[in-house]
Design an enzyme around this catalytic site. Sequence first.
Site, PDB file in Angstrom:
ATOM      1  N   HIS A  19      46.440  -5.165 -18.493  1.00 21.12           N
ATOM      2  CA  HIS A  19      46.579  -4.435 -19.754  1.00 21.12           C
ATOM      3  C   HIS A  19      46.200  -2.962 -19.567  1.00 21.12           C
ATOM      4  O   HIS A  19      47.072  -2.115 -19.388  1.00 21.12           O
ATOM      5  CB  HIS A  19      45.735  -5.141 -20.819  1.00 21.12           C
ATOM      6  CG  HIS A  19      45.901  -4.635 -22.208  1.00 21.12           C
ATOM      7  ND1 HIS A  19      46.899  -3.788 -22.591  1.00 21.12           N
ATOM      8  CD2 HIS A  19      45.169  -4.880 -23.328  1.00 21.12           C
ATOM      9  CE1 HIS A  19      46.791  -3.528 -23.873  1.00 21.12           C
ATOM     10  NE2 HIS A  19      45.739  -4.169 -24.352  1.00 21.12           N
ATOM     11  N   HIS A  48      58.333  -2.541 -18.651  1.00 18.45           N
ATOM     12  CA  HIS A  48      57.586  -2.799 -19.876  1.00 18.45           C
ATOM     13  C   HIS A  48      58.147  -4.040 -20.548  1.00 18.45           C
ATOM     14  O   HIS A  48      59.369  -4.241 -20.542  1.00 18.45           O
ATOM     15  CB  HIS A  48      57.686  -1.599 -20.837  1.00 18.45           C
ATOM     16  CG  HIS A  48      56.630  -1.586 -21.878  1.00 18.45           C
ATOM     17  ND1 HIS A  48      56.751  -2.295 -23.040  1.00 18.45           N
ATOM     18  CD2 HIS A  48      55.420  -0.968 -21.917  1.00 18.45           C
ATOM     19  CE1 HIS A  48      55.663  -2.113 -23.768  1.00 18.45           C
ATOM     20  NE2 HIS A  48      54.835  -1.315 -23.106  1.00 18.45           N
ATOM     21  N   ASP A  59      51.944   4.680 -18.375  1.00 17.71           N
ATOM     22  CA  ASP A  59      50.893   4.738 -17.353  1.00 17.71           C
ATOM     23  C   ASP A  59      51.298   5.521 -16.115  1.00 17.71           C
ATOM     24  O   ASP A  59      50.457   5.872 -15.294  1.00 17.71           O
ATOM     25  CB  ASP A  59      50.501   3.322 -16.922  1.00 17.71           C
ATOM     26  CG  ASP A  59      49.739   2.620 -18.011  1.00 17.71           C
ATOM     27  OD1 ASP A  59      49.001   3.303 -18.736  1.00 17.71           O
ATOM     28  OD2 ASP A  59      49.880   1.397 -18.145  1.00 17.71           O
TER      29      ASP A  59
HETATM   30  N1  ACO Z   1      58.078  -2.984 -10.044  1.00 24.27           N
HETATM   31  C1  ACO Z   1      59.025  -3.697  -9.406  1.00 24.27           C
HETATM   32  N2  ACO Z   1      59.828  -4.592 -10.016  1.00 24.27           N
HETATM   33  C2  ACO Z   1      59.668  -4.756 -11.326  1.00 24.27           C
HETATM   34  C3  ACO Z   1      58.715  -4.042 -12.066  1.00 24.27           C
HETATM   35  C4  ACO Z   1      57.896  -3.117 -11.377  1.00 24.27           C
HETATM   36  N3  ACO Z   1      56.965  -2.398 -12.003  1.00 24.27           N
HETATM   37  N4  ACO Z   1      58.768  -4.410 -13.349  1.00 24.27           N
HETATM   38  C5  ACO Z   1      59.718  -5.340 -13.431  1.00 24.27           C
HETATM   39  N5  ACO Z   1      60.276  -5.566 -12.219  1.00 24.27           N
HETATM   40  C6  ACO Z   1      61.340  -6.481 -11.890  1.00 24.27           C
HETATM   41  C7  ACO Z   1      60.933  -7.910 -12.197  1.00 24.27           C
HETATM   42  O1  ACO Z   1      60.275  -8.500 -11.088  1.00 24.27           O
HETATM   43  C8  ACO Z   1      62.263  -8.558 -12.477  1.00 24.27           C
HETATM   44  O2  ACO Z   1      62.907  -8.786 -11.241  1.00 24.27           O
HETATM   45  P1  ACO Z   1      63.906 -10.038 -11.023  1.00 24.27           P
HETATM   46  O3  ACO Z   1      65.083  -9.759 -11.910  1.00 24.27           O
HETATM   47  O4  ACO Z   1      64.222  -9.961  -9.564  1.00 24.27           O
HETATM   48  O5  ACO Z   1      63.136 -11.255 -11.421  1.00 24.27           O
HETATM   49  C9  ACO Z   1      63.031  -7.471 -13.194  1.00 24.27           C
HETATM   50  O6  ACO Z   1      62.443  -6.241 -12.742  1.00 24.27           O
HETATM   51  C10 ACO Z   1      62.980  -7.517 -14.699  1.00 24.27           C
HETATM   52  O7  ACO Z   1      61.621  -7.516 -15.112  1.00 24.27           O
HETATM   53  P2  ACO Z   1      61.238  -7.854 -16.608  1.00 24.27           P
HETATM   54  O8  ACO Z   1      61.439  -9.307 -16.869  1.00 24.27           O
HETATM   55  O9  ACO Z   1      61.935  -6.919 -17.509  1.00 24.27           O
HETATM   56  O10 ACO Z   1      59.685  -7.501 -16.610  1.00 24.27           O
HETATM   57  P3  ACO Z   1      58.558  -8.219 -17.471  1.00 24.27           P
HETATM   58  O11 ACO Z   1      58.849  -8.053 -18.905  1.00 24.27           O
HETATM   59  O12 ACO Z   1      58.364  -9.588 -16.976  1.00 24.27           O
HETATM   60  O13 ACO Z   1      57.278  -7.382 -17.049  1.00 24.27           O
HETATM   61  C11 ACO Z   1      55.637  -5.728 -16.880  1.00 24.27           C
HETATM   62  C12 ACO Z   1      56.844  -6.240 -17.695  1.00 24.27           C
HETATM   63  C13 ACO Z   1      54.560  -6.817 -16.816  1.00 24.27           C
HETATM   64  C14 ACO Z   1      55.034  -4.509 -17.572  1.00 24.27           C
HETATM   65  C15 ACO Z   1      56.140  -5.361 -15.475  1.00 24.27           C
HETATM   66  O14 ACO Z   1      57.176  -4.439 -15.588  1.00 24.27           O
HETATM   67  C16 ACO Z   1      55.024  -4.855 -14.571  1.00 24.27           C
HETATM   68  O15 ACO Z   1      54.270  -5.642 -14.000  1.00 24.27           O
HETATM   69  N6  ACO Z   1      54.909  -3.500 -14.424  1.00 24.27           N
HETATM   70  C17 ACO Z   1      53.882  -2.913 -13.606  1.00 24.27           C
HETATM   71  C18 ACO Z   1      52.544  -2.868 -14.356  1.00 24.27           C
HETATM   72  C19 ACO Z   1      52.502  -1.782 -15.392  1.00 24.27           C
HETATM   73  O16 ACO Z   1      52.927  -0.653 -15.171  1.00 24.27           O
HETATM   74  N7  ACO Z   1      51.941  -2.146 -16.560  1.00 24.27           N
HETATM   75  C20 ACO Z   1      51.775  -1.203 -17.668  1.00 24.27           C
HETATM   76  C21 ACO Z   1      52.687  -1.555 -18.810  1.00 24.27           C
HETATM   77  S1  ACO Z   1      52.567  -0.341 -20.089  1.00 24.27           S
HETATM   78  C22 ACO Z   1      51.077  -0.614 -20.828  1.00 24.27           C
HETATM   79  O17 ACO Z   1      50.570  -1.708 -20.826  1.00 24.27           O
HETATM   80  C23 ACO Z   1      50.354   0.538 -21.512  1.00 24.27           C
END
Ligand code: ACO
Length: 383
Positions: free
Chosen positions: A225, A264, A318
């Site tokens: 988070h 996100h 972030d």
């Molecule tokens: N880096 C690499 N790959 C990613 C990332 C990332 N940051 N985010 C998503 N993907 C990939 C997923 O693995 C998925 O791949 P697949 O199709 O091969 O399975 C694809 O992109 C689609 O992902 P989503 O389903 O849209 O992502 P989800 O909703 O599950 O996750 C999350 C969202 C948890 C924020 C994720 O993007 C992540 O872990 N990001 C990095 C952490 C981060 O920056 N968090 C801050 C969020 S903002 C906040 O809280 C203030």
Amino acid sequence: MITGNQNTDYARGLEGVVAAETRIGFVDGINGRLVYRGYNIEELAESSTFEEVSYLLLYGTLPTKAEFEKFTARLNADNRIDDHLFKALQECTKASHPMSALRTGVSYLGSMDKDSNKYDLPSQEAMGLRLMGKFPSLVAAINRSLQGKPMVRSNEPNYTVRFLEESFGKKPTEFETKVFRTALILHADHGMNASTFASMVTISTLSDMYSAITSAIASLKGPLHGGANEQALANLERIGSPKNADNIISEMLEKKEKIMGFGHRVYKVYDPRAKILKEYAKKLAEETGHSELFETAEEVERVMINKLGTKGIFPNVDFYSGIVYKSLGFDPRLFTPIFALSRISGWFARSFEYLHDNRLFRPRSMYKGEVGPLKYVPLQDRK
Ligand code: ACO
């Protein structure tokens, strides 16, 4: 076999479940809009102050001049933290992450407030305002503890300026104040995220506002988070230069690693908060000798959008906030407490809104265990 009255609807992590109604804020993940009470975030970030935005979130309209003065007077009526708390924060920051110190600090302030066993709406409102008024000094004191320096006490009434002045022991420049104030406005509220939900669950028991905010801080502490900006910056520093970005990012993606600061759950387009912070990150980085860090970030963004843009993966808030805070001189361990310094207004507003039509949060879990009835075996007879 499982018997009894079990609800078969199950949403893991409550994903997609609508658990409350609100008039406070709207995250439009498809069109990349963030709205506080009808105002676009861009408009507020450009023209407003953090206190005005907090008033807007809490009471529903932008304040008149008289309302603004009354509100800030209430925030500042008792905005100091005492020496006992500062000593405790010093000990906490020696032992653990500053978020633990912040959680302890808010809990301490609740224990010292003689009204914290009153649960009527005016008392909850008054507690929220008292706590919010102390927040700049509380987070600044944690910053001073991290630096091993004594507490600074400023008479400055402005939330942003007081925090910066008490953090660094000197008046911030106009530009530093504008950038930091913008970051506070951008992080003030963001839907039913984990920490906001935690604060609402606590207040729904008719507990007090200090307890609700303590719960929120405990939730924000987790790396899933609040902790992502600290890690996004660490990753950029590890990449070190724009020329390394393509190779290192490609390698990380091949190993299925997540790149912090991208993607996100709600936004599937460019996070509107990241767009605003990027401009400030660029200017601040240039002014403070961190240009290479910013250029590395831009190259990482280009590589990521090239590779994952079609999947809806773009920079989130972030990604650029870490560069902004680092350029302002903050230790990365303070990034999540800074997040709380802003989000307290969303936690407070949403908990207060929920109390007006309160219903105890009480979901159920799906029992997957043994239903028995098993026979009790005394301890001495068990094998
Ligand atoms: N880096 C690499 N790959 C990613 C990332 C990332 N940051 N985010 C998503 N993907 C990939 C997923 O693995 C998925 O791949 P697949 O199709 O091969 O399975 C694809 O992109 C689609 O992902 P989503 O389903 O849209 O992502 P989800 O909703 O599950 O996750 C999350 C969202 C948890 C924020 C994720 O993007 C992540 O872990 N990001 C990095 C952490 C981060 O920056 N968090 C801050 C969020 S903002 C906040 O809280 C203030």
